[in-house]
Every structure is written in C-alpha cells, then in structure tokens.
Scaffold this active site. Structure first.
Site, PDB file in Angstrom:
ATOM      1  N   CYS A   1     -24.910  17.813  43.875  1.00 57.80           N
ATOM      2  CA  CYS A   1     -23.812  17.630  44.644  1.00 57.80           C
ATOM      3  C   CYS A   1     -22.516  17.341  43.726  1.00 57.80           C
ATOM      4  O   CYS A   1     -22.622  16.998  42.781  1.00 57.80           O
ATOM      5  CB  CYS A   1     -23.816  16.795  45.812  1.00 57.80           C
ATOM      6  SG  CYS A   1     -22.561  16.284  46.759  1.00 57.80           S
TER       7      CYS A   1
ATOM      8  N   THR B   1     -20.639  15.120  44.498  1.00 59.86           N
ATOM      9  CA  THR B   1     -20.514  13.666  44.259  1.00 59.86           C
ATOM     10  C   THR B   1     -21.404  13.317  43.013  1.00 59.86           C
ATOM     11  O   THR B   1     -20.975  12.648  42.415  1.00 59.86           O
ATOM     12  CB  THR B   1     -21.296  12.996  45.596  1.00 59.86           C
ATOM     13  OG1 THR B   1     -20.744  13.330  46.578  1.00 59.86           O
ATOM     14  CG2 THR B   1     -21.128  11.497  45.366  1.00 59.86           C
TER      15      THR B   1
ATOM     16  N   HIS C   1     -19.205  13.935  40.437  1.00 57.40           N
ATOM     17  CA  HIS C   1     -17.912  12.713  40.027  1.00 57.40           C
ATOM     18  C   HIS C   1     -18.547  11.583  39.318  1.00 57.40           C
ATOM     19  O   HIS C   1     -17.839  10.995  38.639  1.00 57.40           O
ATOM     20  CB  HIS C   1     -17.531  12.315  41.399  1.00 57.40           C
ATOM     21  CG  HIS C   1     -16.455  13.217  42.334  1.00 57.40           C
ATOM     22  ND1 HIS C   1     -15.358  13.485  41.876  1.00 57.40           N
ATOM     23  CD2 HIS C   1     -16.851  13.969  43.463  1.00 57.40           C
ATOM     24  CE1 HIS C   1     -14.679  14.310  42.760  1.00 57.40           C
ATOM     25  NE2 HIS C   1     -15.752  14.583  43.650  1.00 57.40           N
TER      26      HIS C   1
ATOM     27  N   ILE D   1     -19.823  23.721  49.976  1.00 58.25           N
ATOM     28  CA  ILE D   1     -19.588  23.528  51.285  1.00 58.25           C
ATOM     29  C   ILE D   1     -18.790  24.652  51.841  1.00 58.25           C
ATOM     30  O   ILE D   1     -19.153  24.949  52.809  1.00 58.25           O
ATOM     31  CB  ILE D   1     -19.178  22.136  51.478  1.00 58.25           C
ATOM     32  CG1 ILE D   1     -20.247  20.975  50.788  1.00 58.25           C
ATOM     33  CG2 ILE D   1     -18.840  21.685  52.912  1.00 58.25           C
ATOM     34  CD1 ILE D   1     -19.869  19.677  50.841  1.00 58.25           C
TER      35      ILE D   1
ATOM     36  N   ARG E   1     -16.863  32.106  42.367  1.00 59.58           N
ATOM     37  CA  ARG E   1     -17.169  31.882  43.970  1.00 59.58           C
ATOM     38  C   ARG E   1     -16.484  32.775  45.036  1.00 59.58           C
ATOM     39  O   ARG E   1     -16.952  33.016  46.180  1.00 59.58           O
ATOM     40  CB  ARG E   1     -16.475  30.268  43.978  1.00 59.58           C
ATOM     41  CG  ARG E   1     -17.597  29.570  43.515  1.00 59.58           C
ATOM     42  CD  ARG E   1     -17.103  28.021  43.130  1.00 59.58           C
ATOM     43  NE  ARG E   1     -18.229  27.039  42.676  1.00 59.58           N
ATOM     44  CZ  ARG E   1     -18.094  25.956  42.302  1.00 59.58           C
ATOM     45  NH1 ARG E   1     -16.796  25.364  42.544  1.00 59.58           N
ATOM     46  NH2 ARG E   1     -18.883  25.240  41.964  1.00 59.58           N
TER      47      ARG E   1
ATOM     48  N   GLY F   1     -12.585  18.040  52.442  1.00 55.20           N
ATOM     49  CA  GLY F   1     -12.382  18.043  51.085  1.00 55.20           C
ATOM     50  C   GLY F   1     -11.446  16.936  50.863  1.00 55.20           C
ATOM     51  O   GLY F   1     -10.762  16.368  51.614  1.00 55.20           O
TER      52      GLY F   1
ATOM     53  N   VAL G   1     -13.352  14.753  58.810  1.00 53.08           N
ATOM     54  CA  VAL G   1     -14.886  14.642  59.161  1.00 53.08           C
ATOM     55  C   VAL G   1     -15.548  14.233  57.846  1.00 53.08           C
ATOM     56  O   VAL G   1     -15.293  14.377  56.855  1.00 53.08           O
ATOM     57  CB  VAL G   1     -15.097  16.421  59.181  1.00 53.08           C
ATOM     58  CG1 VAL G   1     -16.530  16.353  58.974  1.00 53.08           C
ATOM     59  CG2 VAL G   1     -14.497  16.895  60.474  1.00 53.08           C
TER      60      VAL G   1
END
Ligand code: NAD
Ligand code: ZN
Length: 348
Positions: free
Chosen positions: A39, A41, A44, A176, A201, A264, A288
């Site tokens: 992910c 995350t 990061h 996502i 992408r 985002g 969200v």
C-alpha cells in the site's frame, strides 16, 4: 518466521526471522498469510517520511492488506474455524465509543492500525481480532482478496453520493484511483474522466475504460474536461492523488453543486479559493477515511465477484515475499498498478 519490518528509525525496510505469534488471545484469530498487497502507506513507512516517523514505533512488522487461512482461533471465537480463508479490516477500533456504537466505527478515535500501530501482515502469521476478520467468498481468488482494503477505500469514496448517470472526475490513477474507475463504471457513471501524470498509470486508466484520461500538466486539460461534460464540468469529483494542485484544478472545473470527495492525503496545508470554487459554486466537500464496517466490505465482495477482469488489470505485479524491495522500487518509479507479495512459499 519470515517477516518484513521497520527495524530501525531510518529509510527502508528489512526482513528477519522473528518470533512467531504465541497464539491468538481471547477473541482473536491467527492467520497464515498467503498474499499481501503493498500500500501507499507501506511506501510512506519505507520512505520514513514525517508522518510515519512520528507514528510508527520500530521494530514494527508492516503490511495490512492481506488474505490467508485461519491457523488457530482464540478462546471465545465461535464463528471462525481453522482452515477458513479470511482477509481483515486493518482498523482495530474500540467498539465502545459513540461512533463505534452508531455504525461509524471507521471514525473511532481509538483506532489502531495493523502494520502501523500493531504487528502487521507482511509475515507468515498475523494475529487479528476476530471481529476484524472477513470471511472471503470461495469464488474470489487470493490475489484479489489480498486487496479488499484499498478497493474498500475506493468503494467507500465512490459510494458517498450515487454515481449513476453522473459525470465523474477522478484525480489521480494510483491504485485507489484505478479501482475507482472500475467502480464508477460498474455503478453506472455517465462519463468517467481521469487526470494522471504517470504514463504507465494513464495507460491502465484507459484500459479500464475511462472515457477521458488527461495529463494534469497539459495546457488543455480543463478544456477537454469541459468539452466532455457539455461545458458544465463534472458533478462528482473523487480526489485520489493527495496533490493540492489536483484538488484546486478539480474544484475550478467542477460543476456548480458538485460533490467533491476527498480521499487523497495532502502532505501539508492546502490553500483553496473557497469563495469562488466552493461557496459560490454550492459545492459539497466530503472527507473520507477507511472503509465502512462492514457495509463497504459487502460492496467490495460483490464488485470483485462481478469484475474479476478489472481486478486483474490493476494487479500488475506479483512478487515472492522475499523480493519486496523490488516492489518498493516499482512503486517509487510509478511503473506499476498494485503490487502483491506472495507469502505462500514462506508459509510454515
Ligand atoms: P498513489 O500514490 O498510488 O496514487 C496517487 C496518484 O496520484 C499517483 O498515480 C500520482 O501519479 C497521481 N498524481 C500526482 N499528482 C497528480 C496531479 N497533480 N493530478 C492528478 N494525479 C496526480 O496512492 P494510492 O495508494 O492510490 O492512494 C491515493 C491517495 O489516498 C494517497 O494520497 C493516499 O495517501 C491516500 N489514502 C487515503 C486513505 C483514506 O482513508 N483517506 C486511505 C488510503 C490512502
Ligand atoms: Zn470507538
């Protein structure tokens, strides 16, 4: 057991032979991990940026998107049994607060995240609360079930307001954003438009059936979006890049009365022309976070069952778990959709 972890407070991740779980405690299940998704995350945490260096306390096994089979169940767990295939919601919530008790557990302030705040799933085994485990439909293959979590982020964002018959702009076609294209199409959006600077992408976005894919840096981006929407602009924006410029441009081009869904995460404060692009437009901004527990999971399950080809297009790379560094290199270069790590060769 084999595990991928942040061993020290510095850039990168390493692998090690760590102690296996002592077994699930009361109300927990122990899962033998078969596949796990990498992910943003995790990236990061790999980079050890400001957010992760504040939040993560090494040594910490990372990873939170996964599927596997239940190895052992703890005391008091009756609705799961060994051998059963599960994924899991990575947000472990308190279960007692007002938000948890009113169907909004994704907003619980006591949330602890698997692979961020507590031992993660990039390992042969992971222990999670039984209430977080999600029984996977037999018809969903492991490689898809491994990414329930990010597909759930996209589903949550894309179901804040109904998309059927609406023009939808998705800013950012990372994983996502890519899932959101498939979801917007399957939910009957009129036109699906995408802005994405990475050529790799952008190509994936086109393959997934986006009606318009534009480079946000191009001079005529706004004109192209307006021309596709009869001069009105999109009625719904799904902001999936975390880029402040992407949000500003989206608000400028959005139609009056637009719903702008913010998923985002910008790295710092964002300046907006609130008067012109939000207030006078009568726009609604929706923040969200996470996935609705567990409405989103049912929606994602249905989506995966109906759209296996969409899933396969987004899952561009599958690597053996020990080759995780290659996965992080791919993500750093932007030359991938979703990267999956295969732990089956590692399972005891
Ligand atoms: P990602 O990094 O894979 O995708 C972001 C994409 O945005 C990239 O493809 C990038 O090229 C593109 N982009 C960059 N600048 C852009 C611009 N100006 N215009 C359009 N596109 C641009 O990340 P992801 O895993 O797909 O996650 C998307 C975002 O959502 C990230 O910011 C992530 O941190 C955040 N996120 C939020 C939640 C939540 O609960 N709110 C959960 C997971 C991830
Ligand atoms: Zn709570």
């Amino acid at each position: 057991m084999f595990a991928i972890l942040k061993a020290r407070p510095e850039q990168g991740l390493s692998h090690a032979d760590v102690e296996s779980p002592k077994g699930p405690g009361p109300g927990e299940v122990e899962v033998a991990v078969s596949m796990a998704g990498v992910c943003g995350t995790d990236f990061h945490i790999w980079k050890w940026d400001e957010w992760s260096s504040r939040r993560v306390k090494p040594p910490m096994v990372v990873g939170h998107e996964f599927v596997g089979r239940i190895a052992r169940v703890g005391e008091g767990v009756h609705h799961f049994s060994p051998g059963q295939r599960v994924s899991a919601e990575c947000h472990v919530t308190c279960g007692h607060c007002r938000l948890c008790r009113t169907g909004r557990a994704h907003l619980c302030r006591e949330t602890s995240i698997i692979g961020v705040d507590r031992t993660g799933a990039f390992a042969e085994r992971v222990v999670v609360p039984a209430g977080n485990a999600w029984a996977v439909d037999d018809a969903i293959p492991d490689r898809h079930a491994a990414v329930f979590d990010p597909c759930g982020n996209a589903m949550h964002a894309a179901t804040i307001v109904p998309l059927a018959g609406r023009d939808v702009l998705i800013t950012g076609a990372g994983t996502i954003g890519l899932f959101s294209i498939g979801i917007a199409r399957s939910h009957g959006a009129r036109r699906v438009m995408v802005t994405e600077p990475s050529p790799y992408r952008a190509r994936l976005a086109r393959e997934l059936g986006a009606d318009l894919v534009v480079d946000p840096r191009a001079a005529d981006t706004r004109a192209q979006i307006l021309s596709m929407t009869d001069g009105q602009g999109p009625e719904i924006v799904l902001e999936m890049s975390g880029n402040a410029g992407a949000l500003r441009s989206a608000l400028e081009v959005a139609s009056n009365g637009a719903h702008v869904v913010l998923l985002g995460l910008p790295g710092s404060d964002v300046t907006l022309d609130l008067a012109e692009t939000v207030i006078m437009k009568g726009a609604t901004l929706h923040g969200v976070t996470g996935r609705r527990m567990f409405g989103t999971w049912y929606d994602v399950s249905a989506f995966m069952l109906r759209n296996p080809e969409v899933m396969d297009r987004i899952l561009t790379h599958r690597l053996a778990a020990q080759d995780y560094a290659e996965g992080f290199d791919l993500i750093a270069a932007g030359n991938c959709g979703k990267v999956i790590l295969d732990f089956t060769g590692k399972a005891a």
